[in-house]
Structures are given as structure tokens and as C-alpha cells.
Design a protein around this motif. Structure first.
Motif, PDB file in Angstrom:
ATOM      1  N   ASN A 287       0.837  -1.312   0.053  1.00 25.70           N
ATOM      2  CA  ASN A 287       0.041   0.173   0.007  1.00 25.70           C
ATOM      3  C   ASN A 287       0.897   1.251   0.038  1.00 25.70           C
ATOM      4  N   MET A 288       2.169   1.141   0.462  1.00 24.25           N
ATOM      5  CA  MET A 288       2.809   2.271   0.358  1.00 24.25           C
ATOM      6  C   MET A 288       3.807   2.268  -0.933  1.00 24.25           C
ATOM      7  N   GLY A 289       3.964   1.302  -1.575  1.00 18.22           N
ATOM      8  CA  GLY A 289       4.893   1.213  -2.841  1.00 18.22           C
ATOM      9  C   GLY A 289       5.945   1.156  -2.181  1.00 18.22           C
ATOM     10  N   GLN A 290       6.603   0.590  -1.044  1.00 19.15           N
ATOM     11  CA  GLN A 290       7.941   0.546  -0.606  1.00 19.15           C
ATOM     12  C   GLN A 290       8.662  -0.456  -0.249  1.00 19.15           C
ATOM     13  N   GLY A 291       7.953  -1.831  -0.505  1.00 22.31           N
ATOM     14  CA  GLY A 291       8.836  -3.066  -0.321  1.00 22.31           C
ATOM     15  C   GLY A 291      10.430  -2.893  -1.079  1.00 22.31           C
ATOM     16  N   ALA A 292      10.092  -3.013  -2.348  1.00 20.80           N
ATOM     17  CA  ALA A 292      11.567  -2.997  -2.997  1.00 20.80           C
ATOM     18  C   ALA A 292      12.128  -1.683  -2.566  1.00 20.80           C
ATOM     19  N   CYS A 293      11.802  -0.592  -2.587  1.00 20.87           N
ATOM     20  CA  CYS A 293      12.421   0.762  -2.207  1.00 20.87           C
ATOM     21  C   CYS A 293      12.969   0.514  -0.791  1.00 20.87           C
ATOM     22  N   GLN A 294      12.495  -0.221   0.192  1.00 21.74           N
ATOM     23  CA  GLN A 294      12.991  -0.535   1.317  1.00 21.74           C
ATOM     24  C   GLN A 294      14.326  -1.476   1.177  1.00 21.74           C
ATOM     25  N   ALA A 295      14.106  -2.534   0.297  1.00 20.29           N
ATOM     26  CA  ALA A 295      15.306  -3.564   0.105  1.00 20.29           C
ATOM     27  C   ALA A 295      16.484  -2.669  -0.444  1.00 20.29           C
ATOM     28  N   ILE A 296      16.289  -1.588  -1.493  1.00 24.09           N
ATOM     29  CA  ILE A 296      17.211  -0.736  -2.050  1.00 24.09           C
ATOM     30  C   ILE A 296      17.917   0.017  -1.017  1.00 24.09           C
ATOM     31  N   GLU A 347      14.279  -0.230  13.059  1.00 18.44           N
ATOM     32  CA  GLU A 347      12.795   0.626  13.360  1.00 18.44           C
ATOM     33  C   GLU A 347      12.254   1.268  12.375  1.00 18.44           C
ATOM     34  N   ARG A 348      13.157   1.689  11.250  1.00 19.51           N
ATOM     35  CA  ARG A 348      12.236   2.487  10.088  1.00 19.51           C
ATOM     36  C   ARG A 348      11.614   1.671   9.388  1.00 19.51           C
ATOM     37  N   THR A 349      12.126   0.275   8.964  1.00 20.23           N
ATOM     38  CA  THR A 349      11.290  -0.610   8.097  1.00 20.23           C
ATOM     39  C   THR A 349      10.101  -1.167   9.089  1.00 20.23           C
ATOM     40  N   SER A 350      10.241  -1.468  10.395  1.00 18.07           N
ATOM     41  CA  SER A 350       9.226  -1.938  10.996  1.00 18.07           C
ATOM     42  C   SER A 350       7.936  -0.875  10.949  1.00 18.07           C
ATOM     43  N   ARG A 351       8.161   0.402  10.988  1.00 19.80           N
ATOM     44  CA  ARG A 351       7.300   1.385  11.102  1.00 19.80           C
ATOM     45  C   ARG A 351       6.624   1.517   9.704  1.00 19.80           C
ATOM     46  N   ILE A 352       7.296   1.302   8.578  1.00 24.25           N
ATOM     47  CA  ILE A 352       6.707   1.182   7.317  1.00 24.25           C
ATOM     48  C   ILE A 352       5.743  -0.049   6.992  1.00 24.25           C
ATOM     49  N   VAL A 353       6.150  -1.211   7.566  1.00 22.28           N
ATOM     50  CA  VAL A 353       5.384  -2.236   7.573  1.00 22.28           C
ATOM     51  C   VAL A 353       4.073  -1.973   8.154  1.00 22.28           C
ATOM     52  N   ALA A 354       4.297  -1.432   9.397  1.00 17.06           N
ATOM     53  CA  ALA A 354       3.142  -1.216  10.450  1.00 17.06           C
ATOM     54  C   ALA A 354       2.056  -0.429   9.536  1.00 17.06           C
ATOM     55  N   ARG A 355       2.690   0.884   8.923  1.00 11.67           N
ATOM     56  CA  ARG A 355       1.767   1.874   8.222  1.00 11.67           C
ATOM     57  C   ARG A 355       1.069   1.219   6.933  1.00 11.67           C
ATOM     58  N   SER A 356       1.922   0.249   6.218  1.00 10.78           N
ATOM     59  CA  SER A 356       1.337  -0.284   5.216  1.00 10.78           C
ATOM     60  C   SER A 356       0.077  -1.288   5.407  1.00 10.78           C
ATOM     61  N   ALA A 357       0.283  -1.729   6.770  1.00  3.09           N
ATOM     62  CA  ALA A 357      -0.775  -2.672   7.018  1.00  3.09           C
ATOM     63  C   ALA A 357      -1.939  -1.966   7.446  1.00  3.09           C
ATOM     64  N   THR A 358      -1.843  -0.731   8.177  1.00 10.97           N
ATOM     65  CA  THR A 358      -2.973  -0.152   8.474  1.00 10.97           C
ATOM     66  C   THR A 358      -3.745   0.394   7.276  1.00 10.97           C
ATOM     67  N   ILE A 359      -3.082   0.809   6.096  1.00 12.07           N
ATOM     68  CA  ILE A 359      -3.786   1.232   4.932  1.00 12.07           C
ATOM     69  C   ILE A 359      -4.573   0.371   4.499  1.00 12.07           C
ATOM     70  N   CYS A 360      -3.860  -0.821   4.519  1.00  7.37           N
ATOM     71  CA  CYS A 360      -4.435  -2.272   3.791  1.00  7.37           C
ATOM     72  C   CYS A 360      -5.636  -2.376   4.581  1.00  7.37           C
TER      73      CYS A 360
END
Ligand SMILES: Cc1cc2nc3c(=O)[nH]c(=O)nc-3n(C[C@H](O)[C@H](O)[C@H](O)COP(=O)(O)OP(=O)(O)OC[C@H]3O[C@@H](n4cnc5c(N)ncnc54)[C@H](O)[C@@H]3O)c2cc1C
Length: 404
Positions: A287-296, A347-360
Motif C-alpha cells: 500500500n505504500m509502494g515501499q517493499g522494493a524501495c526499502q530493500a534498496i 526501526e524504520r522498516t518496522s514502522r513502514i510495515v505497520a503503516r502499510s498494514a494500516t492502509i491495507c
């Protein structure tokens, strides 16, 4: 020279290989598949990942191959706009870049072209990893590495072996479809439309092709049969040009995946000589279009943390030429080892996982009253307190890579 073994040649593994080779590491990537990126689809690469790619000398090539995600926004299934966004405003807030859209195989090509010949070994499945000794078991025996990068994706067997107490991926309640559609003449505007438990995203790429994606709230494990027919059934009465785009799509180009994510963060992003990276470490809903971006981002930070491969003297304590302070994105000196990588990324990636899940979760609403309320809230919050709506995304996009 220090040796790195990268497991998985997805976007995360390839970026890690490029970043480590640039720092003088001898890198081999082991990929179980017979080819790189066998299934083509599209990808949004956001400003944070573009900055990371800039440090690898790949950002401008990606920008050239991409379309800028222009002004667009969010719509209802009948086409009414809930929110209109401006690319100029987003770029101004995020240091000149916003989000670019391209074909995944183009990104994979740009990365793999930067690797030394023979770096990637296809058809090579890793069956086991000894984290303390850096031993990676291949079909033809074990190899030893000073650093092992586990970039083996969401269902990472290495994660399960190294973190046996972790519950693993959880179904997010939605299945997803992705497809590339050649469609000259369709207005080139990017938006996401939300209906009852369903989402349809339209992203124009360079050269008259569209990347479209969709989700629906269904039990896991469906699929099979004609997925394009299923999409036409679900979205055929949505606003134009969704039916026209689906009419132009080819059934063999439709990719369907149930969406899983790591709802529980890992306790660390490393164990011994192994660094977990990308979906293996923090799979998130799209939902945030960040999975690959965070891997990068992971890849660039990891290479910074482990430092110069030519000066590496062995043992996990030897990492740390450019250790990153907790939560920070830059700095050098100190000897954080792979703990510095965890400190910079978890911490950064966990926050983004949680935000994406909320939007989902919000997209999964089906009750007509709840959906009307949701839509009104989205429009109202954007009008009354826009910074509260785009603030969390801007925080993600404004990330800067560690300096060399
Ligand atoms: C619908 C949808 C839309 C998305 N859109 C976006 C987007 O717009 N922007 C974005 O940034 N992200 C997006 N994502 C997320 C993105 O696709 C993933 O986060 C990203 O591809 C993860 O890359 P990875 O390299 O970590 O893992 P993967 O791409 O899964 O790569 C893992 C690799 O490891 C290999 N492998 C696995 N096990 C082994 C083994 N034992 N030995 C050897 N090789 C092995 C696999 O074959 C695979 O090639 C989206 C995801 C979905 C589902």
C-alpha cells in the motif's frame, strides 16, 4: 579481499551485490530460479530509493527509463476524486524527486549490468546457512563467506532457520493482481481507486504502456483459471478507463499473488555473519509502494556498514568502517558490526510495515456505510490537515543514504 554470498537475485539481492562490489567485496549471488525477474510487471520507485540508487551511479539511468508519477490522486469506484495530488508539491516537499514508474525488468537490467561478469549463479538453490561461520550450502557443497546476505524473499527459509521463534509471514487479507497493458490513447494519469474491499491502481509508464494493479478482500489460496476474466468481473463496472484497460490486457500477462507481510518485526536484522535484507527481513503490504524501495535502502546501508572489502580483516567484529548510528542514515567511524545494520534499519522498516498494514486494513472495508464514512474522512482530512495525511509518506520519502 572479503567475500560476500548473496542469497536471492531479486531487487534486494542485486542491489546489495552492486553496492558491495563497489566497496571492493568479492560477491557471488546465488539464485534458485533459471532467470532473473521471470515475470514482468511495473514498479513505483520513490525518492528515497532513487537517492540510494544515486549512490550506486544508477539513479539517472532509472529516471531516464521511467515515467514520473504525475499529478493524480485517489478516486472512488465511480470515478469521483477523493483526493487530488500535485507532483510539483510532492517534489518540492521531497527535495526535487517524487516517485517514478518503470518496468521491473528494466530496474533488474540496470542493476545486473553493473555487476562483474559471472557474479550471479542461476539455478543454484541455497539449502542451509551456518550463520556463525558464514557457510552457505549449495547443491555442489558448502562455500564460506565473510558476509552472507539473505535476500531470499518473503518466504525466506533462512529467516525461519535463524529466527525459529518468529511467527513468519501472515496473510494480509487481500489478494493482488499486477499487469502491464499496452494502451495508446488512454489518458496518462496515475491514480488509485478504492471501492468496497477492492482497489485498482493505474500507473502510466514510458512509451504508452500502463502498469495496473488491483487487490480484493478474499480468503487466501484462490487463483487458477482465467485471472483476467476474474478482474473484468470484479472491476468491469468501475469508472473509465479501467474497463478499457482491462479490455486491452492479455490473460498471460496477469500476475496474481496473495499478499503476506511480516506483521511481527524480527528481533534483529542480522545473526552472526548473516544480514537479512528486503522482503526476507520486513515484507510489507504494497500500500505504500515501499517493499522494493526499502530493500534498496537496506542494500546501500549494509554496504556502508560493512565498509571496504579490501581492508576487511575477518570476523564479524571487523565490520564497521562506516557503522551507522541507531535510527540514523549516515555517519561513519565506530565499529557497530552488523548490529549497526540492525540499528539503522529495523526501526524504520518496522514502522513502514505497520503503516502499510494500516492502509491495507482500511482498503478492506466492505460495509457500504463504513466505506462512505472512510471516503468522507479521506477527503476531509486531505482538505483540513493535508500535512497529517502526507506527513508520514514524506517522512519515508525524505530519507537520505549514508554519505560515503
Ligand atoms: C502487488 C504488489 C505491488 C508492489 N508494488 C511495489 C512498488 O510499486 N514499489 C515497491 O517498492 N515495492 C512494491 N512491491 C513490493 C516488492 O515487489 C517487493 O518488496 C520486492 O520485490 C522484494 O524484493 P526482494 O529482493 O527482497 O525479494 P524477492 O523479489 O522475492 O527476491 C527473492 C529471490 O530469492 C530467490 N530465492 C529464494 N530462496 C532461495 C534459495 N534458497 N536459494 C537461492 N535463491 C532463493 C527467489 O527465487 C527470488 O528471486 C509490490 C508488491 C506487490 C505484491
Amino acid at each position: 579481499m572479503a567475500r560476500a554470498a548473496v542469497i536471492g537475485a531479486g531487487i534486494g539481492g542485486l542491489t546489495a551485490a552492486v553496492a558491495l562490489q563497489r566497496r571492493g567485496w568479492e560477491v557471488t549471488v546465488f539464485e534458485r530460479a533459471a532467470s532473473l525477474e521471470p515475470v514482468g510487471s511495473g514498479l513505483a520507485v520513490a525518492a528515497n530509493a532513487l537517492r540510494a540508487l544515486d549512490t550506486l551511479g544508477a539513479g539517472d539511468e532509472i529516471r531516464e527509463l521511467s515515467a514520473i508519477q504525475g499529478s493524480g490522486g485517489m478516486r472512488r469506484s465511480d470515478g469521483r476524486w477523493l483526493v487530488r495530488t500535485s507532483v510539483e508539491a510532492a517534489s518540492a516537499r521531497n527535495g526535487g524527486d517524487s516517485v517514478v514508474l518503470l518496468r521491473r525488468p528494466d530496474l533488474v537490467d540496470v542493476l545486473s549490468a553493473r555487476l562483474a561478469p559471472g557474479t550471479v549463479r542461476l539455478n543454484t538453490e541455497v539449502s542451509e546457512v551456518d550463520a556463525e561461520n558464514g557457510l552457505v550450502t549449495l547443491p555442489d557443497g558448502p562455500v564460506e563467506a565473510d558476509l552472507v546476505v539473505a535476500a531470499d524473499g518473503i518466504h525466506s527459509p533462512i529467516r525461519s532457520a535463524l529466527f525459529p521463534g518468529h511467527p513468519g509471514p501472515r496473510y494480509a487479507g487481500v489478494t493482488s493482481w499486477r499487469m502491464l497493458i499496452p494502451a495508446e490513447g488512454v489518458p496518462g494519469q496515475a491514480y488509485e481507486s478504492w471501492g468496497r474491499g477492492r482497489v485498482f491502481g493505474v500507473m502510466p509508464l514510458a512509451g504508452g504502456t500502463f502498469y495496473c494493479y488491483a487487490t480484493d478482500t478474499v480468503p487466501a489460496g484462490g487463483g487458477g483459471g482465467d485471472q483476467l476474466a476474474e478482474l473484468r468481473r470484479l472491476f468491469g463496472d468501475w469508472h473509465s478507463p479501467i474497463p478499457e484497460l482491462l479490455a486491452a490486457a492479455s490473460p498471460e500477462k496477469v500476475l496474481r499473488n496473495d499478499v503476506h507481510h511480516l506483521a511481527t518485526p524480527l528481533p534483529a536484522m542480522h545473526r552472526g555473519r548473516v544480514a537479512m535484507l528486503g522482503d526476507a527481513a520486513h515484507a510489507m503490504t504494497p500500500n505504500m509502494g515501499q517493499g522494493a524501495c526499502q530493500a534498496i535502502e537496506d542494500a546501500v546501508v549494509l554496504a556502508h556498514v560493512v565498509g571496504d572489502g579490501e581492508r576487511f580483516t575477518g570476523g564479524t567484529g571487523a565490520y564497521g568502517e562506516g557503522a551507522v548510528p541507531p535510527g540514523g542514515s549516515g555517519g561513519s567511524g565506530g565499529s557497530g558490526g552488523l548490529a549497526g545494520y540492525t540499528a539503522a534499519r529495523l526501526e524504520r522498516t518496522s514502522r513502514i510495515v505497520a503503516r502499510s498494514a494500516t492502509i491495507c486494513r482500511i482498503t478492506r472495508l466492505r460495509d457500504p456505510l463504513a466505506v462512505r464514512l472512510r471516503d468522507a474522512m479521506v477527503t476531509l482530512s486531505w482538505r483540513l490537515a493535508p500535512s497529517r495525511v502526507h506527513g508520514p509518506m514524506d517522512e519515508v520519502l525524505s530519507w537520505t543514504p549514508p554519505s560515503a
